[in-house]
Design a protein around this motif. Structure first.
Motif, short mmCIF file in Angstrom:
data_model
loop_
_atom_site.label_atom_id
_atom_site.label_comp_id
_atom_site.label_asym_id
_atom_site.label_seq_id
_atom_site.Cartn_x
_atom_site.Cartn_y
_atom_site.Cartn_z
N MET A 82 -24.74 71.42 11.77
CA MET A 82 -26.14 71.15 11.56
C MET A 82 -26.91 70.91 10.46
SD MET A 82 -27.18 74.53 14.03
CE MET A 82 -28.93 74.16 13.87
N HIS A 83 -26.49 71.18 9.11
CA HIS A 83 -26.97 70.94 7.76
C HIS A 83 -26.91 69.25 7.68
CE1 HIS A 83 -22.76 70.79 6.19
NE2 HIS A 83 -23.34 70.13 5.39
N VAL A 84 -26.31 68.71 8.24
CA VAL A 84 -25.85 67.25 8.17
C VAL A 84 -27.12 66.46 8.95
CG1 VAL A 84 -24.60 65.14 8.67
CG2 VAL A 84 -23.49 67.33 7.81
N LYS A 85 -27.43 66.94 10.12
CA LYS A 85 -28.42 66.55 10.93
C LYS A 85 -29.82 66.98 10.47
CE LYS A 85 -25.23 67.08 14.72
NZ LYS A 85 -24.98 67.79 15.83
N GLN A 86 -30.10 68.28 9.91
CA GLN A 86 -31.27 68.52 9.33
C GLN A 86 -31.76 68.13 8.12
OE1 GLN A 86 -33.64 70.63 11.05
NE2 GLN A 86 -32.30 70.64 12.82
N ALA A 87 -31.02 67.59 7.32
CA ALA A 87 -31.39 66.97 5.96
C ALA A 87 -32.10 65.56 6.06
CB ALA A 87 -30.07 67.06 4.94
N SER A 88 -32.73 65.36 4.99
CA SER A 88 -33.28 63.94 4.91
C SER A 88 -32.26 62.93 5.00
CB SER A 88 -34.41 63.65 3.78
OG SER A 88 -35.24 64.71 3.67
N GLU A 89 -31.25 63.03 4.10
CA GLU A 89 -30.05 62.45 4.00
C GLU A 89 -28.76 63.06 3.98
OE1 GLU A 89 -30.46 59.90 0.43
OE2 GLU A 89 -32.60 59.95 0.67
N ALA A 90 -27.73 62.53 4.21
CA ALA A 90 -26.48 63.11 4.16
C ALA A 90 -25.32 62.10 3.92
CB ALA A 90 -25.96 63.48 5.61
N TYR A 91 -24.27 62.63 2.99
CA TYR A 91 -23.25 61.86 2.39
C TYR A 91 -22.22 62.45 2.47
CZ TYR A 91 -27.09 59.18 0.27
OH TYR A 91 -28.39 58.49 0.01
N HIS A 92 -21.08 61.68 2.79
CA HIS A 92 -19.52 62.41 2.95
C HIS A 92 -18.97 62.47 1.54
CE1 HIS A 92 -15.23 61.67 3.62
NE2 HIS A 92 -15.23 62.55 4.24
#
Length: 495
Positions: free
Chosen positions: A40-50
């Motif tokens: 969920m934190h990946v979907k909720q953030a403005s951007e997400a990085y592996h």
């Protein structure tokens, strides 16, 4: 001013930080491992990085990789949450070196707080009472044995580099001490590559009481009341509440003043927690400063009306604390249960795997911080904490009964949880009477009580199922139609 925050964490604490940042119009950057691609934190953030593989050492503990993301994403601040890099002074120093605001204390202050020996020396200088024990590091088991015989058994062997209840052994005699010294040394070397041990008097039937505090860059320091954290397993907290049943206004102010001195003594900035053991005679002894946001911070938010993450951001922006000590008033009572994916009957062993379905409790005075959703997975690579269930009430009893109702509403399919144990604890007379201690589970046989409760619940469910089957049976319906006065007599003849 902070405009974009990278959250160097995962799960419910990452979501918690994102929530406040959104409310303040601050952009957020999430990082994720292979395991957390659908989190969920990946979907909720403005951007997400592996950032790497599932193992923490290759992702959430990889400082250089996280720094690369901060720089490439243009983040001007980082929030470490708790766990992982939150109390790593090398990481805080890396951020400082690259002109990235670390939302927490300075690297030097964090280093001082994390070194139990140096921190204890600073507390003694500031006249903050500490637990009797060795004045400094103990070089070997023979020296530890000598100190133990001077202050009297039982004693605790504590790794300077321990944390979260780890690196601690309670020993009752010379033989146990020698064995324990070797174990703690090995654990410390395995965890951080070095060992340093302190010896402290073990205080029996103690309560674990901590104080939230805040200190800004202008030298203003306040405490934001206490939290009772005495119900634990393996020295790790399970249930927290505020206010403490044994802290009145006079004690709150007196110990709170010591807390502010402690924060000043280590040059702390931002939010932190001073932890104390309260002996059975009522004396408070400082044990450590946790240089980060605590898992149990929501109960303080409930009774203070503050958003502690917002306060962290404000202080990190160089703003003064916007209130004085006298402005703070406690309102009501709050309880937090840490909902862990654990099997209580297997010594709290982790329980992992898919969660096909989940129902999150809600309602007046109920808050649930969680990463759970139907179809998610509880990973074997990370901490067992799935959710923080928090309730508030105008009275302790209202908060307690709301918690019981919320626990009953909380449904998590697929993994074992700590929920049944919490229901047994909250229903116990010892808990209701505030008779708490760090050995609460063992002292009052809570696992045995849980076993009895589950047997009783199973019987009640079986009886209810039989009754439901009877009521819906064609024979029962026909007997009611024929003779309503005798329709129940046959029920007592059932085998």
């Amino acid at each position: 001013m902070i405009e974009k925050v990278l959250i160097a964490n995962r799960g419910e604490i990452a979501l918690r930080v994102i929530r406040t940042c959104k409310a303040l119009g601050i952009k957020t950057v999430a990082v994720y491992s292979d395991e957390d691609y659908n989190s969920m934190h990946v979907k909720q953030a403005s951007e997400a990085y592996h950032i790497g593989e599932a193992a923490p050492a290759k992702s959430y503990l990889n400082q250089e990789k996280i720094l690369d993301v901060m720089l490439s994403a243009g983040a001007d601040a980082v929030h470490p949450g708790y766990g992982f890099l939150s109390e790593n002074d090398d990481f805080a120093r890396l951020c400082e070196k690259n002109k990235i605001t670390f939302i927490g204390p300075t690297a030097d202050s964090m280093n001082l707080c994390g070194d139990k020996m140096k921190c204890k020396a600073a507390m003694l200088k500031a006249k903050v009472p500490t637990v009797p024990g060795s004045p400094g590091l103990v070089n070997d088991a023979a020296e530890a044995e000598k100190i133990a015989n001077e202050i009297g058994y039982p004693v605790m062997l504590k790794s300077v580099y321990g944390g979260g209840g780890r690196g601690i052994r309670i020993v009752n005699n010379d033989k146990e001490l020698r064995e324990g010294f070797e174990s703690v040394t090995g654990e410390s070397i395995s965890a951080v590559g070095k060992s340093a041990i302190l010896v402290e008097k073990f205080l029996e039937k103690t309560r674990h009481i901590e104080y939230q505090f805040a200190r800004d860059t202008h030298g203003n320091t306040v405490h934001i009341f206490e939290r009772e954290c005495s119900i634990q397993r393996r020295n790790q907290k399970l249930i927290e509440q505020t206010p403490s049943p044994v802290v009145d206004e006079e004690i709150r102010a007196r110990v709170g003043e010591q807390v502010c001195r402690a924060a000043d003594a280590v040059g702390y900035t931002n939010l932190g927690t001073a932890e104390f053991l309260r002996a059975d005679n009522g004396e408070f002894y400082f044990i450590e400063i946790n240089a980060r946001l605590q898992v149990e911070h929501p109960i303080t938010e409930f009774v203070s009306g503050l958003d502690l993450v917002k306060l962290q951001l404000d202080i990190a922006n160089g703003e003064p604390i916007p209130f004085k000590q006298n402005d703070l008033k406690m309102n009501g009572y709050a309880i937090e249960c840490r909902i862990n994916a654990e099997d209580t009957f297997l010594d709290f062993a982790p329980s992992t795997g898919p969660v096909p379905d989940v129902t999150i409790p809600a309602g007046p005075g109920v808050r649930c911080d969680t990463y759970l959703y139907p179809g998610c997975t509880v990973s074997p690579f990370y901490d067992s904490l799935m959710a923080k269930l928090v309730t508030w009430g105008q009275t302790f009893e209202e908060s307690r009964t709301r918690m019981l109702a919320a626990l009953n509403d909380f449904y998590i399919q697929g993994v074992e949880t700590s929920i049944p144990l919490y229901k047994t604890i909250l229903n116990s007379d010892e808990y209701k009477n505030g008779d708490l201690s760090t050995d609460f589970l063992k002292r009052y046989g809570m696992i045995d009580k849980l076993t009895d409760d589950l047997k009783k619940e199973k019987v009640e469910k079986s009886e209810a199922a039989i009754a439901a089957a009877i009521v819906h049976s064609e024979y029962f319906k026909s007997r009611i139609q024929k003779d309503s006065t005798s329709s129940y007599n046959w029920m007592y003849k059932l085998d």
